[in-house]
Design a protein around this motif. Structure first.
Motif, PDB file in Angstrom:
ATOM      1  N   MET A  87       0.824  -1.184   0.000  1.00  0.00           N
ATOM      2  CA  MET A  87       0.000   0.000   0.000  1.00  0.00           C
ATOM      3  C   MET A  87       0.873   1.255   0.000  1.00  0.00           C
ATOM      4  SD  MET A  87      -3.399   0.970   0.390  1.00  0.00           S
ATOM      5  CE  MET A  87      -4.425   0.161   1.568  1.00  0.00           C
ATOM      6  N   LYS A  88       1.991   1.227   0.732  1.00  0.00           N
ATOM      7  CA  LYS A  88       2.886   2.386   0.785  1.00  0.00           C
ATOM      8  C   LYS A  88       3.455   2.696  -0.592  1.00  0.00           C
ATOM      9  CE  LYS A  88       4.319   1.899   5.576  1.00  0.00           C
ATOM     10  NZ  LYS A  88       5.454   1.734   6.485  1.00  0.00           N
ATOM     11  N   LYS A  89       3.771   1.643  -1.328  1.00  0.00           N
ATOM     12  CA  LYS A  89       4.320   1.813  -2.669  1.00  0.00           C
ATOM     13  C   LYS A  89       3.299   2.498  -3.579  1.00  0.00           C
ATOM     14  CE  LYS A  89       6.843  -1.520  -5.167  1.00  0.00           C
ATOM     15  NZ  LYS A  89       6.876  -2.815  -5.853  1.00  0.00           N
ATOM     16  N   LEU A  90       2.046   2.111  -3.443  1.00  0.00           N
ATOM     17  CA  LEU A  90       0.970   2.687  -4.249  1.00  0.00           C
ATOM     18  C   LEU A  90       0.767   4.159  -3.906  1.00  0.00           C
ATOM     19  CD1 LEU A  90      -1.227   2.237  -6.358  1.00  0.00           C
ATOM     20  CD2 LEU A  90      -2.713   1.437  -4.535  1.00  0.00           C
ATOM     21  N   VAL A  91       0.809   4.493  -2.624  1.00  0.00           N
ATOM     22  CA  VAL A  91       0.659   5.889  -2.202  1.00  0.00           C
ATOM     23  C   VAL A  91       1.818   6.735  -2.741  1.00  0.00           C
ATOM     24  CG1 VAL A  91       0.600   7.440  -0.206  1.00  0.00           C
ATOM     25  CG2 VAL A  91      -0.728   5.331  -0.182  1.00  0.00           C
ATOM     26  N   LEU A 142      -3.001   8.588 -12.798  1.00  0.00           N
ATOM     27  CA  LEU A 142      -3.472   8.901 -11.454  1.00  0.00           C
ATOM     28  C   LEU A 142      -4.843   8.281 -11.214  1.00  0.00           C
ATOM     29  CD1 LEU A 142      -2.941  10.438  -8.848  1.00  0.00           C
ATOM     30  CD2 LEU A 142      -3.899  12.461  -9.936  1.00  0.00           C
ATOM     31  N   MET A 143      -5.705   8.359 -12.197  1.00  0.00           N
ATOM     32  CA  MET A 143      -7.040   7.783 -12.066  1.00  0.00           C
ATOM     33  C   MET A 143      -6.952   6.270 -11.846  1.00  0.00           C
ATOM     34  SD  MET A 143     -10.275   8.137 -14.665  1.00  0.00           S
ATOM     35  CE  MET A 143      -9.531   7.161 -15.958  1.00  0.00           C
ATOM     36  N   LYS A 144      -6.099   5.596 -12.598  1.00  0.00           N
ATOM     37  CA  LYS A 144      -5.924   4.148 -12.446  1.00  0.00           C
ATOM     38  C   LYS A 144      -5.398   3.812 -11.049  1.00  0.00           C
ATOM     39  CE  LYS A 144      -4.817   3.386 -17.297  1.00  0.00           C
ATOM     40  NZ  LYS A 144      -3.719   3.046 -18.226  1.00  0.00           N
ATOM     41  N   ASP A 145      -4.408   4.578 -10.603  1.00  0.00           N
ATOM     42  CA  ASP A 145      -3.812   4.323  -9.294  1.00  0.00           C
ATOM     43  C   ASP A 145      -4.802   4.584  -8.163  1.00  0.00           C
ATOM     44  OD1 ASP A 145      -1.451   3.612 -10.511  1.00  0.00           O
ATOM     45  OD2 ASP A 145      -0.516   5.575 -10.240  1.00  0.00           O
ATOM     46  N   LEU A 146      -5.632   5.610  -8.310  1.00  0.00           N
ATOM     47  CA  LEU A 146      -6.616   5.901  -7.274  1.00  0.00           C
ATOM     48  C   LEU A 146      -7.673   4.806  -7.191  1.00  0.00           C
ATOM     49  CD1 LEU A 146      -7.048   9.746  -7.743  1.00  0.00           C
ATOM     50  CD2 LEU A 146      -5.996   8.568  -5.812  1.00  0.00           C
ATOM     51  N   LYS A 147      -8.058   4.246  -8.322  1.00  0.00           N
ATOM     52  CA  LYS A 147      -9.006   3.130  -8.312  1.00  0.00           C
ATOM     53  C   LYS A 147      -8.392   1.916  -7.622  1.00  0.00           C
ATOM     54  CE  LYS A 147     -11.771   4.385 -12.308  1.00  0.00           C
ATOM     55  NZ  LYS A 147     -12.192   4.036 -13.666  1.00  0.00           N
ATOM     56  N   GLU A 148      -7.114   1.664  -7.906  1.00  0.00           N
ATOM     57  CA  GLU A 148      -6.415   0.556  -7.273  1.00  0.00           C
ATOM     58  C   GLU A 148      -6.303   0.781  -5.766  1.00  0.00           C
ATOM     59  OE1 GLU A 148      -4.653  -3.068  -6.853  1.00  0.00           O
ATOM     60  OE2 GLU A 148      -5.545  -2.253  -8.675  1.00  0.00           O
ATOM     61  N   PHE A 149      -6.020   2.023  -5.369  1.00  0.00           N
ATOM     62  CA  PHE A 149      -5.937   2.355  -3.946  1.00  0.00           C
ATOM     63  C   PHE A 149      -7.272   2.087  -3.261  1.00  0.00           C
ATOM     64  CE2 PHE A 149      -6.667   5.318  -0.463  1.00  0.00           C
ATOM     65  CZ  PHE A 149      -5.618   4.987   0.360  1.00  0.00           C
ATOM     66  N   ARG A 150      -8.354   2.500  -3.897  1.00  0.00           N
ATOM     67  CA  ARG A 150      -9.677   2.293  -3.317  1.00  0.00           C
ATOM     68  C   ARG A 150      -9.951   0.808  -3.137  1.00  0.00           C
ATOM     69  NH1 ARG A 150     -14.946   1.288  -4.466  1.00  0.00           N
ATOM     70  NH2 ARG A 150     -16.482   2.475  -3.312  1.00  0.00           N
ATOM     71  N   LYS A 151      -9.605   0.015  -4.146  1.00  0.00           N
ATOM     72  CA  LYS A 151      -9.832  -1.428  -4.078  1.00  0.00           C
ATOM     73  C   LYS A 151      -9.031  -2.051  -2.931  1.00  0.00           C
ATOM     74  CE  LYS A 151      -8.314  -4.203  -7.398  1.00  0.00           C
ATOM     75  NZ  LYS A 151      -8.195  -4.853  -8.726  1.00  0.00           N
ATOM     76  N   GLU A 152      -7.762  -1.681  -2.816  1.00  0.00           N
ATOM     77  CA  GLU A 152      -6.914  -2.221  -1.743  1.00  0.00           C
ATOM     78  C   GLU A 152      -7.366  -1.736  -0.382  1.00  0.00           C
ATOM     79  OE1 GLU A 152      -2.719  -1.829  -2.297  1.00  0.00           O
ATOM     80  OE2 GLU A 152      -2.816  -2.553  -4.360  1.00  0.00           O
ATOM     81  N   SER A 153      -7.800  -0.496  -0.300  1.00  0.00           N
ATOM     82  CA  SER A 153      -8.250   0.060   0.974  1.00  0.00           C
ATOM     83  C   SER A 153      -9.511  -0.633   1.475  1.00  0.00           C
ATOM     84  CB  SER A 153      -8.501   1.561   0.814  1.00  0.00           C
ATOM     85  OG  SER A 153      -8.995   2.108   1.991  1.00  0.00           O
ATOM     86  N   ALA A 187     -10.473  -3.669   0.671  1.00  0.00           N
ATOM     87  CA  ALA A 187     -10.103  -5.040   1.026  1.00  0.00           C
ATOM     88  C   ALA A 187      -9.419  -5.092   2.386  1.00  0.00           C
ATOM     89  CB  ALA A 187      -9.198  -5.624  -0.048  1.00  0.00           C
ATOM     90  N   ALA A 188      -8.582  -4.089   2.688  1.00  0.00           N
ATOM     91  CA  ALA A 188      -7.866  -4.062   3.962  1.00  0.00           C
ATOM     92  C   ALA A 188      -8.805  -3.786   5.133  1.00  0.00           C
ATOM     93  CB  ALA A 188      -6.769  -3.010   3.913  1.00  0.00           C
ATOM     94  N   SER A 189      -9.890  -3.075   4.884  1.00  0.00           N
ATOM     95  CA  SER A 189     -10.792  -2.723   5.981  1.00  0.00           C
ATOM     96  C   SER A 189     -11.763  -3.853   6.313  1.00  0.00           C
ATOM     97  CB  SER A 189     -11.581  -1.458   5.636  1.00  0.00           C
ATOM     98  OG  SER A 189     -12.468  -1.693   4.573  1.00  0.00           O
TER      99      SER A 189
END
Length: 57
Positions: A1-5, A41-52, A54-56
């Motif tokens: 997740m840190k790498k994605l941020v 950026l749009m692709k990365d933000l979608k990926e962040f949302r998906k990972e976030s 899943a983590a919650s």
């Protein structure tokens, strides 16, 4: 997740630099780079949302 941020932050900086160059200096190539950074950026933000989400769970 840190790498994605970190990747998201890099894309934000690239977008800001290129968008400013287009608006202030009228650099057309910078506009193309800003649009490319926005797409990434749009692709990365979608990926962040998906990972976030899943983590919650």
């Amino acid at each position: 997740m840190k790498k994605l941020v970190a990747k998201i932050n890099e894309n934000i900086e690239a977008f800001k630099i290129n968008a400013e160059a287009q608006v202030v200096k009228g650099n057309k190539a910078a506009g193309a780079r800003a649009r490319k950074a926005a797409l990434e950026l749009m692709k990365d933000l979608k990926e962040f949302r998906k990972e976030s989400v899943a983590a919650s769970k």
